[in-house]
Structure formats: structure tokens, C-alpha cells
Design a protein around this motif. Structure first.
Motif, PDB file in Angstrom:
ATOM      1  N   ILE A 250     -16.855  -1.419 -59.314  1.00 39.18           N
ATOM      2  CA  ILE A 250     -17.320  -2.765 -58.943  1.00 39.18           C
ATOM      3  C   ILE A 250     -17.997  -2.701 -57.581  1.00 39.18           C
ATOM      4  N   SER A 251     -19.106  -3.412 -57.427  1.00 39.58           N
ATOM      5  CA  SER A 251     -19.832  -3.421 -56.147  1.00 39.58           C
ATOM      6  C   SER A 251     -19.156  -4.381 -55.177  1.00 39.58           C
ATOM      7  N   LEU A 252     -18.288  -3.824 -54.326  1.00 39.84           N
ATOM      8  CA  LEU A 252     -17.566  -4.658 -53.373  1.00 39.84           C
ATOM      9  C   LEU A 252     -18.290  -4.722 -52.036  1.00 39.84           C
ATOM     10  N   LEU A 253     -19.064  -3.685 -51.734  1.00 45.99           N
ATOM     11  CA  LEU A 253     -19.654  -3.570 -50.395  1.00 45.99           C
ATOM     12  C   LEU A 253     -21.154  -3.845 -50.384  1.00 45.99           C
ATOM     13  N   GLU A 254     -21.737  -4.019 -51.575  1.00 42.66           N
ATOM     14  CA  GLU A 254     -23.177  -4.267 -51.691  1.00 42.66           C
ATOM     15  C   GLU A 254     -23.406  -5.566 -52.446  1.00 42.66           C
ATOM     16  N   PRO A 255     -24.404  -6.350 -52.025  1.00 44.30           N
ATOM     17  CA  PRO A 255     -24.770  -7.510 -52.848  1.00 44.30           C
ATOM     18  C   PRO A 255     -25.418  -7.029 -54.143  1.00 44.30           C
ATOM     19  N   VAL A 256     -25.359  -7.844 -55.171  1.00 46.25           N
ATOM     20  CA  VAL A 256     -25.934  -7.486 -56.472  1.00 46.25           C
ATOM     21  C   VAL A 256     -27.157  -8.368 -56.738  1.00 46.25           C
ATOM     22  N   ARG A 257     -28.305  -7.755 -56.881  1.00 44.44           N
ATOM     23  CA  ARG A 257     -29.552  -8.494 -57.140  1.00 44.44           C
ATOM     24  C   ARG A 257     -29.753  -8.665 -58.636  1.00 44.44           C
ATOM     25  N   VAL A 258     -30.518  -9.674 -59.008  1.00 45.61           N
ATOM     26  CA  VAL A 258     -30.767  -9.922 -60.437  1.00 45.61           C
ATOM     27  C   VAL A 258     -32.253 -10.139 -60.680  1.00 45.61           C
ATOM     28  N   GLU A 259     -32.672  -9.809 -61.875  1.00 46.54           N
ATOM     29  CA  GLU A 259     -34.063 -10.005 -62.263  1.00 46.54           C
ATOM     30  C   GLU A 259     -34.092 -10.496 -63.716  1.00 46.54           C
ATOM     31  N   GLU A 260     -34.906 -11.521 -63.983  1.00 44.38           N
ATOM     32  CA  GLU A 260     -34.981 -12.041 -65.355  1.00 44.38           C
ATOM     33  C   GLU A 260     -35.945 -11.213 -66.193  1.00 44.38           C
ATOM     34  N   ILE A 261     -35.583 -11.018 -67.440  1.00 43.34           N
ATOM     35  CA  ILE A 261     -36.346 -10.141 -68.313  1.00 43.34           C
ATOM     36  C   ILE A 261     -36.121 -10.642 -69.742  1.00 43.34           C
ATOM     37  N   GLU A 262     -37.031 -10.329 -70.667  1.00 44.71           N
ATOM     38  CA  GLU A 262     -36.855 -10.756 -72.058  1.00 44.71           C
ATOM     39  C   GLU A 262     -36.508  -9.552 -72.926  1.00 44.71           C
TER      40      GLU A 262
ATOM     41  N   ILE B 126     -29.368  -6.464 -63.558  1.00 42.78           N
ATOM     42  CA  ILE B 126     -28.726  -6.532 -62.246  1.00 42.78           C
ATOM     43  C   ILE B 126     -28.753  -5.160 -61.570  1.00 42.78           C
ATOM     44  N   SER B 127     -28.654  -5.180 -60.244  1.00 42.18           N
ATOM     45  CA  SER B 127     -28.700  -3.929 -59.485  1.00 42.18           C
ATOM     46  C   SER B 127     -27.362  -3.193 -59.490  1.00 42.18           C
ATOM     47  N   GLY B 128     -26.331  -3.779 -60.097  1.00 42.01           N
ATOM     48  CA  GLY B 128     -24.989  -3.208 -59.998  1.00 42.01           C
ATOM     49  C   GLY B 128     -24.536  -2.440 -61.228  1.00 42.01           C
ATOM     50  N   THR B 129     -23.245  -2.470 -61.449  1.00 44.28           N
ATOM     51  CA  THR B 129     -22.580  -1.682 -62.491  1.00 44.28           C
ATOM     52  C   THR B 129     -22.314  -2.539 -63.742  1.00 44.28           C
ATOM     53  N   PRO B 130     -21.880  -1.906 -64.844  1.00 47.30           N
ATOM     54  CA  PRO B 130     -21.498  -2.680 -66.030  1.00 47.30           C
ATOM     55  C   PRO B 130     -20.371  -3.689 -65.741  1.00 47.30           C
ATOM     56  N   ALA B 131     -19.378  -3.298 -64.944  1.00 45.29           N
ATOM     57  CA  ALA B 131     -18.287  -4.236 -64.617  1.00 45.29           C
ATOM     58  C   ALA B 131     -18.819  -5.405 -63.783  1.00 45.29           C
ATOM     59  N   ASP B 132     -19.757  -5.113 -62.864  1.00 42.77           N
ATOM     60  CA  ASP B 132     -20.421  -6.200 -62.118  1.00 42.77           C
ATOM     61  C   ASP B 132     -21.087  -7.180 -63.077  1.00 42.77           C
ATOM     62  N   ALA B 133     -21.766  -6.622 -64.092  1.00 42.59           N
ATOM     63  CA  ALA B 133     -22.495  -7.460 -65.056  1.00 42.59           C
ATOM     64  C   ALA B 133     -21.538  -8.404 -65.765  1.00 42.59           C
TER      65      ALA B 133
ATOM     66  N   THR C  30     -19.250   8.703 -47.320  1.00 39.98           N
ATOM     67  CA  THR C  30     -19.284   7.273 -46.999  1.00 39.98           C
ATOM     68  C   THR C  30     -18.229   6.501 -47.782  1.00 39.98           C
ATOM     69  N   GLN C  31     -17.975   5.302 -47.337  1.00 44.56           N
ATOM     70  CA  GLN C  31     -17.055   4.357 -47.954  1.00 44.56           C
ATOM     71  C   GLN C  31     -17.335   4.210 -49.459  1.00 44.56           C
ATOM     72  N   GLN C  32     -16.318   4.404 -50.307  1.00 47.46           N
ATOM     73  CA  GLN C  32     -16.503   4.363 -51.756  1.00 47.46           C
ATOM     74  C   GLN C  32     -15.510   3.413 -52.425  1.00 47.46           C
ATOM     75  N   SER C  33     -15.090   2.384 -51.704  1.00 48.71           N
ATOM     76  CA  SER C  33     -14.135   1.439 -52.285  1.00 48.71           C
ATOM     77  C   SER C  33     -14.691   0.808 -53.547  1.00 48.71           C
ATOM     78  N   GLY C  34     -13.869   0.727 -54.582  1.00 53.58           N
ATOM     79  CA  GLY C  34     -14.273   0.022 -55.803  1.00 53.58           C
ATOM     80  C   GLY C  34     -14.943   0.895 -56.838  1.00 53.58           C
ATOM     81  N   VAL C  35     -15.103   2.209 -56.570  1.00 54.28           N
ATOM     82  CA  VAL C  35     -15.839   3.029 -57.541  1.00 54.28           C
ATOM     83  C   VAL C  35     -14.956   3.601 -58.648  1.00 54.28           C
ATOM     84  N   GLY C  36     -13.635   3.346 -58.580  1.00 56.74           N
ATOM     85  CA  GLY C  36     -12.756   3.787 -59.662  1.00 56.74           C
ATOM     86  C   GLY C  36     -12.838   5.287 -59.887  1.00 56.74           C
TER      87      GLY C  36
END
Lengths: 261, 261
Positions: free
Chosen positions: A45-57, A66-73, B36-42
């Protein structure tokens, strides 16, 4: 049935489109998936980074990359994009099987466990891929999702009719290898033997590639064994990784004495 | 005893140095940890990226900082850097508790599970931190590791004397909150209720922060409950996330009928 679809191969994966085709005939579909390939990230899970999003069809419906992981999604989809959490999360269809206890490193499975851990039933579904390169190649042309789509559709129709709150890990063999069976089986303890390659870059700096060989003689009755036999394999999962409490208690008795002394 | 130490807060963490101090008095220590910090990466593994390494000195011993995850550190340390796999992997001491089934997103725990999944006994150890900011702040000055170091040392001495092949998740309360008890307990089902914050950057582009609130009334007898009471809590873990096979079999009976029809 309101279904949130995600994956770990990223928004461009043909497996994600296959999942959308299977799900849209059974329910209302929302797609939130990583923008890029996220194989191996587990339940990260992205705890230390913001997660960006982009719309797509995708397949004619609005989706979010999204810029993050499957769990973020799953978290962003279920608890922010959707008005209320979905009835089901579908993660996949992954390019490449996800079997054995090593699946806790799978992003496909990680998304399903994240959903389940937050009270949402989930299905992780993976398509066996015999060619190792095709597993991380979204342009792989020869992956046949027809059986996986059929299984996913039938599974959605099945669970729509029963009260079910679990999480299932589904692996589908190559259609021409299917032996006609559907097996509910436990995870093998491991699928890979690790293999680490040490290399040096053109500037003489050391780096490593992490790789592994698939174990060829898995114990009978496990998911890896049954998939190798050509069965569709289904394993119910849990997020509770509590182990053998009695065995630990025996070790800790000593520790209590040591800390008192 | 040959011990491989890693963590998820990164090579600069005071918790890693605390682990080295505890372990070096009991065994031969090798340190391989994320740069670097890797919190949340499981249990995330770098399958698609090479992993770089850099040599560094910690508490007077040679250590390797790697560009990857805690699980990467275990694989590279155990199966490439060391002549043969270690007798034990110690992961931590983490800044901040790791309790409940949500620990499958913890890099500290992920490293321990990766070791165990490859046949190496492991201990994940985390220090309760009451101030949320200190959890991801390696300069946090006021984290008191004295009790955690004492526990880790005593635990190493204990398991040196017994035949033990498991993986333990250890959480140590603030020393001034310790109630004198050491509890072997199962994981609570969850620790956090997810909270997603939607924001807009200065250019009007949307992004998200993933956050969560700690559940304040965990079920009695769970790790979260006992840690809140001030106990040292220890939970044996497993990598086998197979769930309830009978419940799944009931659902799949229907599926078999549907796919035959």
C-alpha cells in the motif's frame, strides 16, 4: 451486483479487458487499476506517496489508471471513487498462474486480500501462461482467455445466488490443457526455488536480478499439483496469518523466565 | 548463530542499529537492508527491476544498502551475499507496532515471511510508537528501544537453545507502559479502518492519500488488544493463507454444474 475490477498487470493488460467482458454481463462494473505493471508487489500500500489518477476508456466504459499498487486501487476505488463499497472485487485476469503460498507476493492476490480484509468479498483470477516471457508482456498475443472468461462469468452467476463473503484464488489452465475438472485445494507451500543473479553494469557497479525456478514435483493435492495436471484450481484464502500458537507458547515460556531473571 | 538482519524503515533507521546491538552479542551478524523507507510494501519482491547495492558501515560492521524491498534484502542476503543461508532472519526493530491481519502489508513482516517461506526461521520485531509522525521519521529522537533490545536478546538466547523453525511477530510496548506480561496471541482481524483523502495539486490535478484510523476496541485476546493493555505480544505466523476449504467447496459445487451445463 456492483463489481470493482482491478489487476496487477496494469490498465493496458488484455487480461483486464477480459475481466471487464466477463463481469459486465453479470453486474455494474467500475475499473480502477494500476497505470503500470505491478507484478510482485503483494498487498503493498502506498503510505508515503500520494496516488495520482488518470481517466481512460476500456471496452467502452470509464476506467481509472492510478499511479499506485493493486491494493491502492481497491482502497481508492471502494472507499472514495464508488459511492459505497462494491459487492465484489475481481482482480485479474492475471497473465500467469498465481499458486502456492508464494501468492502473498502477487499483486493480483494482494488486491483481493485487501478487499477481503476490509469486508468486501473478492475473486483473484489468473490465466496459466506457459511461456515465462508472456507473463510480463501485455502485448502477448497468444494468451487464450476464453476458458477464464467462461469460468469467471459462471462463478459470478454462482455467487450472486448464494450468501458468500469469502475470497477465492482461481487459476485457469491453458484451454487446450483443461482436464475438465475443477478442484478446491490448499496452497502448495512454495512454487519457486529462489535464484539470484549477480551482475555488473557497464560502469562496473554491482546489481542483482531476483529470479526463481518453478518446483516441478509439488505435493499431491496442492494447487500447483492440480494446475500442472490441467485442472481449474480454486483456493479459498484468509488474511489471518496467525500460525501455531501452542508451538510458540513453548518457546515463549523460556523467554518469560529469562526476562524475569 | 548466523543472523541476517533487515528492516523496512531503511538502512538509516535507529531501529536497525538497535537490532544490530541486540544480535551481535548472540551471533554473527550480516546486515542487508533497503536504502530507503519501505513501509507498507509487504512481501513485495522486485521482479521487474534490478536491485542495486551499496556498502555502508553500521555500528562498526559492514552492511549493504539495497535499492529494493525488505523481501529482496532477505533473498539477496540469504541466497547470494552469505555463503549459505543464515540460521535466522531478524527484521526490525520497526518504528511503530505491526499488529492484526493488516501486517501482511508490513515490510517488516514481509521480510520475515519471505525468509520463512524459504525455510529460514525468522523474527519480525516492532517497537510501539504512540506518535504517528515518529513511525516514518528515522530522526525520531524519543523512541526508547531499551525494552525491545532486551526482549530480542533474550529471545535469541532462548531459540538458540531449542529446535525451532517458525516465524514470530513480536511487538514491544513503550517501556513505561509495559505491564510485565508476555502474551502469545492470535492476530486481530484488522487494525485500521481505511480513510482516503482526495486532494488537488496546484495545477488542479486530482490525487489521493491513503490513510487509516486505528480501531480502538479490538476483540479481547487479540494482539492489538493485548498491546493496548501494555503487554509484549508475540504471534507465530504462517505463509499459508489457505482459507476454509469446505465453505468454498459448497460454492464451487454450483460452479461445476454451471460449467458442465
Amino acid at each position: 451486483m456492483r463489481i470493482l475490477i482491478t489487476n496487477d498487470d496494469g490498465i493496458a493488460s488484455p487480461g483486464l479487458r477480459a475481466a471487464v467482458r466477463a463481469c459486465r454481463s453479470v453486474g455494474d462494473v467500475t475499473v480502477v487499476a494500476p497505470a503500470t505493471q505491478q507484478s510482485g508487489v503483494g498487498r503493498s500500500i502506498s503510505l508515503l506517496e500520494p496516488v495520482r489518477v488518470e481517466e481512460i476508456e476500456i471496452e467502452g466504459i470509464d476506467a481509472l489508471a492510478i499511479s499506485g499498487t493493486p491494493a491502492d486501487a481497491v482502497l481508492i476505488g471502494a472507499f472514495s471513487i464508488m459511492d459505497e463499497p462494491p459487492d465484489l472485487v475481481v482482480s485479474g485476469i492475471n497473465l500467469g498462474e498465481n499458486v502456492s503460498a508464494d501468492i502473498t507476493t502477487s499483486g493480483t492476490v494482494g488486491a483481493a486480500l485487501e478487499a477481503y480484509g476490509n469486508g468486501i468479498p473478492a475473486i483473484a483470477i489468473s490465466q496459466e501462461v506457459r511461456d515465462a516471457r508472456a507473463r510480463v508482456d501485455n502485448n502477448a498475443k497468444d494468451v487464450d482467455f476464453t476458458l477464464a472468461i467462461r469460468v469467471l462469468k459462471a462463478l459470478l452467476e454462482t455467487i450472486r445466488g448464494v450468501s458468500w463473503e469469502g475470497v477465492l484464488n482461481v487459476n485457469v489452465p491453458d484451454p487446450d490443457r483443461w482436464n475438465g475438472e475443477i478442484k478446491v485445494v490448499p496452497l502448495a507451500s512454495t512454487m519457486y526455488r529462489p535464484r539470484i543473479e549477480e551482475r555488473y553494469d557497464p560502469r562496473g557497479r554491482r546489481y542483482y536480478w531476483i529470479d526463481g525456478e518453478i518446483i516441478q514435483d509439488p505435493p499431491e493435492g496442492t494447487d500447483l499439483y492440480e494446475l500442472q495436471r490441467g485442472s481449474i484450481v480454486i483456493t479459498p484464502l484468509t488474511t489471518d496469518v496467525t500460525g501455531d500458537l501452542d508451538a510458540a507458547e513453548n518457546v515463549i515460556k523460556e523467554l518469560r523466565r529469562a526476562l524475569r531473571g
